[in-house]
Design an enzyme around this catalytic site. Structure first.
Site, PDB file in Angstrom:
ATOM      1  N   GLY A  57       0.826  -1.210   0.000  1.00 38.44           N
ATOM      2  CA  GLY A  57       0.000   0.000   0.000  1.00 38.44           C
ATOM      3  C   GLY A  57       0.857   1.257   0.000  1.00 38.44           C
ATOM      4  O   GLY A  57       0.541   2.252  -0.663  1.00 38.44           O
ATOM      5  N   CYS A  82       1.672   0.822  13.020  1.00 35.60           N
ATOM      6  CA  CYS A  82       2.917   1.458  12.571  1.00 35.60           C
ATOM      7  C   CYS A  82       3.393   2.503  13.577  1.00 35.60           C
ATOM      8  O   CYS A  82       4.555   2.844  13.581  1.00 35.60           O
ATOM      9  CB  CYS A  82       2.703   2.112  11.220  1.00 35.60           C
ATOM     10  SG  CYS A  82       1.829   1.077  10.066  1.00 35.60           S
TER      11      CYS A  82
HETATM   12  N1  PLP Z   1      -2.685   3.150   4.161  1.00 37.29           N
HETATM   13  C1  PLP Z   1      -3.429   2.758   5.202  1.00 37.29           C
HETATM   14  C2  PLP Z   1      -4.734   3.441   5.484  1.00 37.29           C
HETATM   15  C3  PLP Z   1      -3.000   1.709   6.010  1.00 37.29           C
HETATM   16  O1  PLP Z   1      -3.744   1.316   7.047  1.00 37.29           O
HETATM   17  C4  PLP Z   1      -1.756   1.078   5.711  1.00 37.29           C
HETATM   18  C5  PLP Z   1      -1.224   0.015   6.582  1.00 37.29           C
HETATM   19  O2  PLP Z   1      -1.543  -0.065   7.760  1.00 37.29           O
HETATM   20  C6  PLP Z   1      -1.031   1.531   4.605  1.00 37.29           C
HETATM   21  C7  PLP Z   1      -1.528   2.571   3.850  1.00 37.29           C
HETATM   22  C8  PLP Z   1       0.277   0.912   4.223  1.00 37.29           C
HETATM   23  O3  PLP Z   1       0.078  -0.336   3.599  1.00 37.29           O
HETATM   24  P1  PLP Z   1       1.291  -1.369   3.498  1.00 37.29           P
HETATM   25  O4  PLP Z   1       1.513  -1.914   4.862  1.00 37.29           O
HETATM   26  O5  PLP Z   1       0.838  -2.413   2.525  1.00 37.29           O
HETATM   27  O6  PLP Z   1       2.450  -0.605   2.984  1.00 37.29           O
END
Ligand code: PLP
Length: 393
Positions: free
Chosen positions: A71, A324
C-alpha cells in the site's frame, strides 16, 4: 492459551485458499510471465486472471490495475507520479489523519518546497468539505484523501469529495487500503482517479499491493525499469503474490455482504458490551460512517500500552493507535487531530475484526477487558484524582 486476533487493520492472516492458490507458483510454475517459452505462458494466464479478479472487486477494468509491492508503494506512486506529470503545479491537498504512507511523504515534499494543505477533522473525525473547497487553487496538482481511517474506521464521503475535486479538474487519489474488501467499491461509478490497496489487509500476504489508475489519468512511473505493468511499474511481476491477491479478492467479492452484516453485528456487540461494563469509556470517531469491522475505544485515565500488554498475556491481540505508530507513548496523530482529550487519547484501544472472528471471541474479550481496566485504574493517579474530584461535586 486461546488466541483472539482482533488487530486486522494492522494485518490479516492469509486465507488458507489463498495460500493453496499461491503454492504452485513457488516451484512448478516459476516462469517469468514475459518469457516467450511455455514456462512463461504457464504463469501468464493465471496473472491475467488474478488481475481480472482484483479489477472485479473494485469495479475497474483489468488494464487499470497496476501491481505494486504494498500500500505504501501505491500511495507513493500515485502522489509522486502525479507531481511528476504536472511539474508546474506545486500544491498538494491531503488530511491530518492520513496513514504515514501519505502523511510522511507529504511532510517530505513540504521540505522539498511543495505547498501542502492538511485538512483538519472534527471531534468525530469528519472533514469539513468547505475547508477543502477553500483550499483548492490554480496551483493544486493533486488531492489525496483516504477512504477509511485505519485507527477509527471513519469512512470519508469520497464521492462528495471527488465531485468537488473533479469539478476543478484536479486529479484525485484515495488511499483505500482499509476500505477494499470491507465495503463495496465501484470505480465505474466513482469520481476517483487513483486508488491504493494492499493485499495483507484482505487475507493475501504482505508484500503485494495495487494502484488503480483510471484510464486517461496522467501518470509517470514511480519505479522506472522494464515494460511490466504497461510501463507503469518496472520490475518482474511477483507472480505467486499476484495470484494470491487475485484469490483474496475473489473471496472478498463473495463475502462482502457477510463482512457488512455478521462482522458489524460482532463489532457492535463488542462496543455495546464494553460501554455497558466499563464506565468512562468513549468511542472515537463517527459511529454512523464507519467500517463495519472497526471500533476505537478510549478507556479514560489508563495507559493503552498497559492494556495491550495485559490483553496480550491473555491471548488477545488488539492495537493502540495504528500498528505502525505503536511503540511510542505519544497519543496517535489521528486522535490528536480529532482533539480527543489527553486522558482519553492515552487509553485508546482499537479492535478490528475479520471474517475469522466468532461470537466466542467477543464473549472472551468482554469477560477479560473489564477487570483489566479496573486493575489499571486502581493504580492510576489520574483516575484517583478524577474520582476524588467527582465525589466532591
Ligand atoms: N494506508 C493505510 C490506510 C493503512 O492502514 C496502511 C497500513 O496499515 C497503509 C496505507 C500501508 O500499507 P502497506 O503496509 O501495505 O504498505
Amino acid at each position: 492459551m486461546r488466541t483472539v486476533y482482533v488487530d486486522n487493520n494492522a494485518t490479516t492472516q492469509v486465507a488458507p485458499e489463498v495460500f493453496e492458490a499461491m503454492k504452485p507458483f513457488f516451484h512448478g510454475l516459476y516462469g517469468n510471465p514475459s518469457s516467450m517459452h511455455f514456462k512463461g505462458g504457464e504463469v501468464q494466464k493465471e496473472t491475467v486472471e488474478a488481475r481480472e479478479k482484483v479489477a472485479d472487486l473494485i469495479g475497474a477494468s483489468p488494464d487499470e490495475i497496476v501491481f505494486t509491492s504494498c500500500g505504501t508503494e501505491s500511495d507513493n506512486a500515485a502522489i509522486l507520479g502525479t507531481l511528476e506529470s504536472y511539474p508546474e503545479k506545486r500544491h498538494i491537498i491531503s488530511t491530518r489523519v492520513e496513514h504515514p504512507a501519505v502523511l510522511t511523504l507529504c511532510k517530505h515534499l513540504e521540505k522539498k518546497g511543495y505547498r501542502v494543505t492538511m485538512l483538519s477533522v472534527d471531534r468525530d473525525g469528519r472533514l469539513d468539505l468547505d475547508e477543502l473547497r477553500a483550499a483548492i487553487s490554480e496551483d493544486t496538482s493533486l488531492v489525496s484523501i483516504m477512504y477509511a481511517n485505519n485507527e477509527t474506521g471513519v469512512v470519508f464521503p469520497i464521492e462528495d469529495i471527488g465531485q468537488i475535486v473533479k469539478s476543478r479538474g484536479i486529479p484525485f487519489h484515495t488511499d483505500a487500503v482499509q476500505a477494499v474488501g470491507k465495503i463495496p467499491l465501484d470505480m465505474k461509478k466513482s469520481t476517483v482517479d487513483m486508488l491504493s490497496l494492499s493485499g495483507h489487509k484482505l487475507h493475501a500476504p504482505k508484500g503485494i499491493g495495487v494502484l488503480y489508475i483510471r484510464k486517461g489519468t496522467k501518470f509517470s512511473p514511480f519505479l522506472i525499469g522494464g515494460h511490466q505493468e504497461k510501463g507503469r511499474r518496472g520490475g518482474t511481476e511477483n507472480t505467486p503474490y499476484i495470484v494470491g491477491l487475485g484469490k483474496a479478492c475473489e473471496l472478498a467479492s463473495g463475502h462482502l455482504e457477510e463482512e457488512n452484516n455478521r462482522i458489524c453485528f460482532l463489532r457492535d456487540k463488542l462496543e455495546r458490551g464494553l460501554l455497558e461494563r466499563i464506565p468512562d469509556t468513549l468511542v472515537n470517531g463517527d459511529r454512523e460512517y464507519r467500517l463495519p469491522n472497526t471500533v476505537s475505544l478510549s478507556f479514560e485515565y489508563v495507559e493503552g500500552e498497559s492494556i495491550l500488554l495485559l490483553l496480550s498475556n491473555l491471548g488477545i491481540c488488539a492495537s493502540s493507535g495504528s500498528a505502525c505508530t505503536s511503540g511510542s507513548l505519544e497519543p496517535s496523530h489521528v486522535l490528536r487531530a480529532m482533539g480527543v482529550p489527553f486522558t482519553a487519547a492515552h487509553g485508546s484501544i482499537r479492535f478490528s475484526l475479520s471474517i475469522y472472528n466468532t461470537e466466542e471471541d467477543i464473549d472472551y474479550i468482554l469477560k477479560q477487558v473489564p477487570p483489566i481496566i479496573e486493575r489499571l485504574r486502581d493504580i492510576s493517579p489520574f483516575w484517583r484524582d478524577y474520582v476524588k474530584a467527582s465525589s466532591k461535586k
